[in-house]
Write a protein that holds these residues in place. Structure first.
Motif, PDB file in Angstrom:
ATOM      1  N   SER A 168      48.616 -45.015  49.265  1.00 18.19           N
ATOM      2  CA  SER A 168      49.529 -45.884  48.526  1.00 18.19           C
ATOM      3  C   SER A 168      50.399 -46.677  49.492  1.00 18.19           C
ATOM      4  N   TYR A 169      51.057 -47.685  48.939  1.00 23.11           N
ATOM      5  CA  TYR A 169      52.064 -48.458  49.662  1.00 23.11           C
ATOM      6  C   TYR A 169      53.217 -48.659  48.696  1.00 23.11           C
ATOM      7  N   ARG A 170      54.399 -48.266  49.099  1.00 24.01           N
ATOM      8  CA  ARG A 170      55.535 -48.139  48.188  1.00 24.01           C
ATOM      9  C   ARG A 170      55.775 -49.382  47.346  1.00 24.01           C
ATOM     10  N   ARG A 171      55.727 -50.563  47.945  1.00 22.62           N
ATOM     11  CA  ARG A 171      56.127 -51.791  47.252  1.00 22.62           C
ATOM     12  C   ARG A 171      54.969 -52.525  46.573  1.00 22.62           C
ATOM     13  N   MET A 175      52.098 -49.050  42.562  1.00 18.61           N
ATOM     14  CA  MET A 175      53.246 -48.613  41.763  1.00 18.61           C
ATOM     15  C   MET A 175      52.798 -48.155  40.372  1.00 18.61           C
ATOM     16  N   ARG A 233      50.857 -44.905  40.557  1.00 18.93           N
ATOM     17  CA  ARG A 233      51.736 -43.746  40.777  1.00 18.93           C
ATOM     18  C   ARG A 233      52.462 -43.364  39.499  1.00 18.93           C
ATOM     19  N   HIS A 293      50.252 -37.464  48.769  1.00 19.43           N
ATOM     20  CA  HIS A 293      50.610 -38.873  48.934  1.00 19.43           C
ATOM     21  C   HIS A 293      50.466 -39.262  50.402  1.00 19.43           C
ATOM     22  N   GLU A 331      51.127 -42.487  52.551  1.00 14.75           N
ATOM     23  CA  GLU A 331      51.725 -43.830  52.612  1.00 14.75           C
ATOM     24  C   GLU A 331      51.126 -44.592  53.787  1.00 14.75           C
ATOM     25  N   MET A 347      59.326 -43.810  43.532  1.00 15.60           N
ATOM     26  CA  MET A 347      59.766 -44.759  44.552  1.00 15.60           C
ATOM     27  C   MET A 347      60.395 -44.084  45.769  1.00 15.60           C
ATOM     28  N   HIS A 348      60.114 -42.802  45.946  1.00 15.50           N
ATOM     29  CA  HIS A 348      60.594 -42.119  47.150  1.00 15.50           C
ATOM     30  C   HIS A 348      59.955 -42.748  48.384  1.00 15.50           C
ATOM     31  N   LYS A 349      60.679 -42.730  49.472  1.00 13.89           N
ATOM     32  CA  LYS A 349      60.142 -43.237  50.731  1.00 13.89           C
ATOM     33  C   LYS A 349      59.416 -42.109  51.470  1.00 13.89           C
ATOM     34  N   TYR A 350      58.207 -42.404  51.902  1.00 13.79           N
ATOM     35  CA  TYR A 350      57.401 -41.445  52.645  1.00 13.79           C
ATOM     36  C   TYR A 350      57.163 -41.971  54.063  1.00 13.79           C
TER      37      TYR A 350
END
Length: 202
Positions: free
Chosen positions: A7-10, A15, A18, A30, A32, A194-197
């Motif tokens: 995945s890629y957060r943005r 999105m 997820r 997950h 990232e 939307m947690h940062k990994y």
């Protein structure tokens, strides 16, 4: 072994995938990615090199809508799939097709010097934003009074469009759409995915 999600957060596609996985209660590993340095493990599984990619045993799902579909096959506690199928598909076709093209033009105007931002905005309004406003004036969600997978599939793209020029978006006369967007932005479901990994490395 839980499914592996690259995945890629943005990324709006990642999105919505997820959000569907979280809604269905599916725990994933997950991973990232960094767009400039994609892990070889992902590229071996999915040479197209875009996210999301979900690995479920020997099954590789490379499209966000396929991941949503798979997730809802596992669990759909609130009946997200109960929405009319043909109307749902019409919204998705419009969002993922012509609206996504306009979104990219609007957000990355420097890549399209031949275009005028106001004209792109006007096209986006006519195609997507005003039709959404019309529906959302009479119902809480796009498919009625109950949230469906369509809201979740489209929301990240409207979020991205709004964020491209937030001041201009705030000036638009779209009260119902803004209410809908705010609801999703503040939802526990969205915030939970939307947690940062840290970036995954092979």
């Amino acid at each position: 072994m839980p499914p592996i999600l690259y995945s890629y957060r943005r990324c709006p596609y990642a999105m919505r995938a997820r959000m569907a996985l979280k809604y269905a209660g599916i725990e994933v590993e997950h991973r990232e990615i960094q767009l400039r340095s994609k892990p070889q493990s992902m590229l071996r599984l999915s040479p197209k090199g875009t996210v999301p990619v979900l690995c479920v045993g020997d099954q590789i799902l490379e499209q966000s809508l396929d991941i949503i579909d798979w997730a809802l096959d596992q669990a759909d506690p609130d009946g997200w799939r109960s929405a009319d199928e043909s109307i749902s598909q019409a919204w998705i076709d419009k969002n993922d097709g012509p609206f996504k093209k306009l979104l990219d033009q609007y957000k990355y105007l420097e890549r399209h010097p031949e275009l005028n931002q106001e004209e792109v905005l006007a096209q986006a309004m006519d195609l997507m934003l005003v039709p959404m406003e019309t529906v959302l004036k009479s119902t809480q969600y796009l498919m009625g009074e109950k949230m469906s997978w369509v809201d979740v599939a489209i929301f990240p793209f409207i979020r991205q469009f709004a964020m491209a020029d937030l001041e201009k978006f705030n000036d638009l006369s779209l009260p119902a759409l803004k209410r809908w967007l705010k609801h999703h932005l503040e939802s526990e479901l969205f915030l939970s995915v939307m947690h940062k990994y840290p970036a995954w490395t092979d």
